[in-house]
Write a protein that holds these residues in place. Structure first.
Motif, mmCIF file in Angstrom:
data_model
loop_
_atom_site.group_PDB
_atom_site.id
_atom_site.type_symbol
_atom_site.label_atom_id
_atom_site.label_comp_id
_atom_site.label_asym_id
_atom_site.label_seq_id
_atom_site.Cartn_x
_atom_site.Cartn_y
_atom_site.Cartn_z
ATOM 1 N N GLU A 64 0.824 -1.210 0.000
ATOM 2 C CA GLU A 64 0.000 0.000 0.000
ATOM 3 C C GLU A 64 0.856 1.258 0.000
ATOM 4 O O GLU A 64 0.504 2.241 -0.633
ATOM 5 C CB GLU A 64 -0.990 -0.022 1.158
ATOM 6 C CG GLU A 64 -2.093 -1.036 0.907
ATOM 7 C CD GLU A 64 -3.236 -0.969 1.903
ATOM 8 O OE1 GLU A 64 -3.124 -0.274 2.944
ATOM 9 O OE2 GLU A 64 -4.256 -1.623 1.646
ATOM 10 N N ASP A 65 1.995 1.227 0.701
ATOM 11 C CA ASP A 65 2.915 2.371 0.654
ATOM 12 C C ASP A 65 3.442 2.578 -0.766
ATOM 13 O O ASP A 65 3.789 3.694 -1.140
ATOM 14 C CB ASP A 65 4.093 2.168 1.612
ATOM 15 C CG ASP A 65 3.713 2.401 3.073
ATOM 16 O OD1 ASP A 65 2.578 2.854 3.346
ATOM 17 O OD2 ASP A 65 4.555 2.107 3.943
ATOM 18 N N GLY A 66 3.494 1.500 -1.539
ATOM 19 C CA GLY A 66 3.936 1.579 -2.924
ATOM 20 C C GLY A 66 2.836 1.961 -3.894
ATOM 21 O O GLY A 66 3.054 1.979 -5.101
ATOM 22 N N GLY A 67 1.644 2.253 -3.384
ATOM 23 C CA GLY A 67 0.558 2.726 -4.236
ATOM 24 C C GLY A 67 -0.474 1.683 -4.619
ATOM 25 O O GLY A 67 -1.387 1.967 -5.387
ATOM 26 N N PHE A 68 -0.354 0.470 -4.109
ATOM 27 C CA PHE A 68 -1.339 -0.565 -4.417
ATOM 28 C C PHE A 68 -2.659 -0.273 -3.711
ATOM 29 O O PHE A 68 -2.656 0.147 -2.551
ATOM 30 C CB PHE A 68 -0.843 -1.942 -3.948
ATOM 31 C CG PHE A 68 0.133 -2.627 -4.854
ATOM 32 C CD1 PHE A 68 -0.120 -3.909 -5.321
ATOM 33 C CD2 PHE A 68 1.319 -2.020 -5.246
ATOM 34 C CE1 PHE A 68 0.795 -4.576 -6.138
ATOM 35 C CE2 PHE A 68 2.232 -2.659 -6.067
ATOM 36 C CZ PHE A 68 1.970 -3.945 -6.512
#
Length: 108
Positions: A64-68
């Protein structure tokens, strides 16, 4: 990877936890859910012995931190990953947390 899906009431029955606690597990990223067929559901593979898989939370956070999005996180965890050789959730369940997180960080 085909999976069984659990609704929030299913999770309450399986874990013995109240609905508020289940929602907190989702909010705190111990579990991740998706709306499937109009109902919020969690893949059954994300639980072990009636509890969220311990290695799952950190992996969810990395992705999620990577944008998922939640749906993308779930799809990535359930689909076979060539660099791991199996679906990431299967690797997490087998104790291969570091390997899964390395691949997740590379994607994120």
């Amino acid at each position: 990877m085909p999976t069984d899906w659990l609704t929030l009431p299913d999770l309450v029955a399986l874990t013995g936890e109240p609905l508020g606690r289940i929602r907190r597990l989702l909010d705190d990223k111990h579990l991740v859910a998706s709306r499937r067929d109009g109902t919020v559901k969690v893949p059954a593979a994300f639980l072990m012995d009636g509890h969220p898989l311990p290695a799952l939370r950190g992996t969810i956070i990395v992705l999620e931190d990577g944008g998922f999005t939640d749906d993308e996180v779930i799809d990535w965890l359930l689909e076979p990953e060539e660099s791991i050789g199996v679906a990431p959730i299967a690797a997490l369940r087998a104790g291969r947390k570091s390997e899964v997180r390395r691949v997740a960080q590379a994607l994120a």
